[in-house]
Design an enzyme around this catalytic site. Structure first.
Site, PDB file in Angstrom:
ATOM      1  N   ASN A 119      34.696  38.226  50.450  1.00  0.00           N
ATOM      2  CA  ASN A 119      36.141  38.012  50.531  1.00  0.00           C
ATOM      3  C   ASN A 119      36.603  38.551  51.887  1.00  0.00           C
ATOM      4  O   ASN A 119      36.831  39.741  52.047  1.00  0.00           O
ATOM      5  CB  ASN A 119      36.804  38.765  49.365  1.00  0.00           C
ATOM      6  N   ARG A 126      35.441  33.471  49.263  1.00  0.00           N
ATOM      7  CA  ARG A 126      36.864  33.216  49.045  1.00  0.00           C
ATOM      8  C   ARG A 126      37.424  32.569  50.318  1.00  0.00           C
ATOM      9  O   ARG A 126      37.289  33.105  51.409  1.00  0.00           O
ATOM     10  CB  ARG A 126      37.590  34.521  48.779  1.00  0.00           C
ATOM     11  N   HIS A 178      46.620  32.633  47.831  1.00  0.00           N
ATOM     12  CA  HIS A 178      46.401  33.656  46.792  1.00  0.00           C
ATOM     13  C   HIS A 178      46.303  33.035  45.396  1.00  0.00           C
ATOM     14  O   HIS A 178      46.609  33.682  44.394  1.00  0.00           O
ATOM     15  CB  HIS A 178      47.552  34.686  46.763  1.00  0.00           C
ATOM     16  N   ARG A 209      52.614  39.664  59.514  1.00  0.00           N
ATOM     17  CA  ARG A 209      53.212  38.322  59.606  1.00  0.00           C
ATOM     18  C   ARG A 209      54.704  38.373  59.338  1.00  0.00           C
ATOM     19  O   ARG A 209      55.149  39.107  58.448  1.00  0.00           O
ATOM     20  CB  ARG A 209      52.554  37.385  58.582  1.00  0.00           C
ATOM     21  N   GLU A 222      39.676  39.680  41.834  1.00  0.00           N
ATOM     22  CA  GLU A 222      39.344  38.433  42.501  1.00  0.00           C
ATOM     23  C   GLU A 222      37.831  38.216  42.572  1.00  0.00           C
ATOM     24  O   GLU A 222      37.350  37.118  42.364  1.00  0.00           O
ATOM     25  CB  GLU A 222      39.903  38.505  43.929  1.00  0.00           C
TER      26      GLU A 222
END
Ligand code: ADP
Length: 401
Positions: free
Chosen positions: A7, A92, A181, A242, A388
Site C-alpha cells: 500500500n 493498492r 479510498h 493538498r 485495508e
C-alpha cells in the site's frame, strides 16, 4: 495463500504479509514521512511482532520496499524462507480511471493501462507503479493484483460523477469524478452496519476517511452515491499537503501572476497546500494539533479550516441522502484523534449527530470499532478501524485462485 500487500501512499509505505486462509498476519511494515528528514521504517515479524526500526532517510517509496524485501529474504526472524514463498502480491492502486471498474491481475496490458492512470493520482499512482515494476523484477513468477480505490464509486449516478463542463471533455478525455479510498469506505460502511445491527442495504451512511489524504462518501443502501474526491484525489476536503476544493480561477490567476508552469502549479496544490500550507509547519495532524495547543496561531487556523471543511462535507451529503443512520469516522485522524472528532461534531449536533464525549475518549479504545454518540442520538456516530491490508489480501487471493 501467502500474500504480500503493498500500500504505497504519497509519503507512506504500508506492507503486510498475510496468510489469507487463517487471516494470519506474518509481517507488518510501515514507513512514514518518506522523503522527510529522519524517515524510518518499522518492521515487525510474527509471532511476537517486535518492532525493528530501519532508517530510510533519502529513500523513495520503492527503495523502502526493496529494503523490506531484503529483510524478508535475509533476516533470521523472517517468517518466510525465501521470496518464493510469497504466492501473490496485492497492490493498492488509488486511481483506475475508466479502465478498471474492479480488481485485476497485472499482465503487460494491465500495467500499460496503469501507467496511463498516473496523471489521475499524481501523488499515489506513480510510487505504486514503481513498486509494481520493482516486484515484477524481483518476483518475476509471482502473480500480482491491483485493487483499486475507485472501484467502489462506480455506482455513482451521472449527476454526481459528471462535471458541469462541455460534454466533450468527458467523452474525449474521461474527465469525471472517480473518487478514491473506495476500499476503505466500503469496509467502513459494512462495519458500521454491523455496529448498528442492520443489513447494509437498509441503511444510509456518511463515511469519513480522514488520513493524510481525506474523503467523505455518501453510502446509500451499501452503494456509493457521491464522494468528495473527484477526477483526481485533489478535490474535496483540505488534506495534509493538498488544497482540496478551491475556486478553479485561483489556479490560472496564480499561474499568470507568478509566471509558473503547469507542473509547478500542480506541485503547489498537491504538495505545498492543505494543512502544511496553512500551518507553515507540518502536514501531520499530530504536529499541528500540538503546535495549536502551544499557541501557534497558524496551526490553530489550519485545524479550524480542516474541521470546518469536514463539517460542510458531512452537511452536504446529509442533504444528498434520502436517510442518514450514521456518520462513520475512519483512517489516521478519524480513528485516533478524539480531539478532532469532538471539534467536528460540536458543530453538527443540530443535525442530530450528538457525540458522547466519554465514549469518544480514545483511552484504551484504539482499534475497537464502536459507537461514540449518545444513546438517543438520532444519527449515530461510529469509529471504525480501517483494515485495508486484510481486504486487499483476500481480494488478491480470490483473484489468483
Ligand atoms: P494515509 O492517508 O497516508 O494512509 P493515515 O490514514 O495513516 O494516512 O493518516 C495519517 C494522519 O493521521 C496524519 O495526519 C497523522 O498525524 C494522523 N494521526 C495519526 N494518529 C493521530 C492522533 N492520535 N491524533 C491526531 N492525528 C493523528
Amino acid at each position: 495463500m501467502i500474500v504480500l500487500v503493498v500500500n504505497a501512499g504519497s509519503s507512506t509505505l504500508k506492507c503486510q504479509l498475510i496468510q489469507t486462509d487463517g487471516k494470519i498476519r506474518l509481517m507488518k511494515a510501515l514507513a512514514e514521512r518518506i522523503g522527510a528528514a529522519g524517515a524510518c521504517m518499522e518492521v515487525a515479524f510474527a509471532p511476537d511482532f517486535r518492532e525493528q526500526t530501519v532508517p530510510v532517510e533519502g529513500c523513495t517509496v520503492p527503495e523502502c520496499l526493496s529494503i523490506l524485501l531484503d529483510m524478508l529474504e535475509r533476516d533470521p526472524d523472517s517468517p518466510i524462507a525465501s521470496l518464493d514463498d510469497i504466492q501473490a502480491v496485492g497492490n493498492r492502486i488509488v486511481a483506475g480511471g475508466e479502465y478498471f471498474s474492479e480488481s485485476t491481475l497485472i499482465d503487460d496490458e494491465a500495467f500499460e493501462k496503469l501507467t496511463r492512470c498516473e496523471e489521475l493520482a499524481p501523488l499515489h499512482n506513480p510510487p505504486a507503479d514503481a513498486c509494481i515494476r520493482l516486484l515484477r523484477e524481483r518476483l518475476p513468477h509471482t502473480p500480482e493484483a491491483a485493487v483499486f480505490d475507485t472501484a467502489f464509486h462506480t455506482t455513482m449516478p451521472p449527476k454526481a460523477y459528471l462535471y458541469p463542463l462541455p460534454q466533450r471533455y468527458y467523452q474525449d478525455y474521461g474527465i469525471r469524478r472517480y473518487g478514491a479510498h473506495g476500499t476503505s469506505h466500503r469496509y467502513a460502511a459494512q462495519q458500521a452496519a454491523n455496529l448498528l445491527g442492520r443489513p447494509l442495504k437498509d441503511v444510509g451512511l456518511i463515511t469519513c476517511h480522514l488520513g493524510n489524504g481525506g474523503s467523505i462518501t455518501a453510502v446509500n443502501h451499501g452503494e456509493s452515491i457521491d464522494t468528495t474526491m473527484g477526477f483526481t484525489p485533489l478535490e474535496g476536503l483540505m488534506m495534509g499537503t493538498r488544497s482540496g476544493s478551491i475556486d478553479p480561477a485561483i489556479v490560472t490567476y496564480i499561474m499568470r501572476r507568478d509566471s509558473i508552469s503547469f507542473e509547478e502549479m500542480d506541485r503547489i496544490l498537491n504538495k505545498e497546500s492543505g494543512i502544511l500550507g496553512v500551518s507553515g509547519l507540518s502536514a501531520d495532524m499530530r504536529d499541528v494539533l500540538a503546535a495549536a495547543d502551544a499557541g501557534n496561531e497558524h496551526a490553530a487556523l489550519a485545524v479550524d479550516m480542516y474541521v470546518y471543511r469536514v463539517q460542510k462535507a458531512i452537511g452536504s451529503f446529509y442533504a444528498a441522502m434520502t436517510r442518514t443512520d450514521a456518520v462513520v469516522m475512519t483512517a489516521g485522524i478519524g480513528e485516533n484523534s478524539a480531539e478532532l472528532r469532538a471539534r467536528v461534531f460540536a458543530g453538527l449536533a443540530h443535525m442530530g449527530m450528538i457525540l458522547d464525549l466519554e465514549k469518544n475518549d480514545v483511552t484504551g479504545q484504539i482499534g475497537v470499532n464502536r459507537i461514540i454518540s449518545i444513546d438517543d442520538s438520532p444519527i449515530k456516530i461510529c469509529v471504525v478501524t480501517t483494515d485495508e491490508e486484510m481486504r486487499i489480501a483476500r481480494e488478491t487471493s480470490a483473484l489468483v485462485d
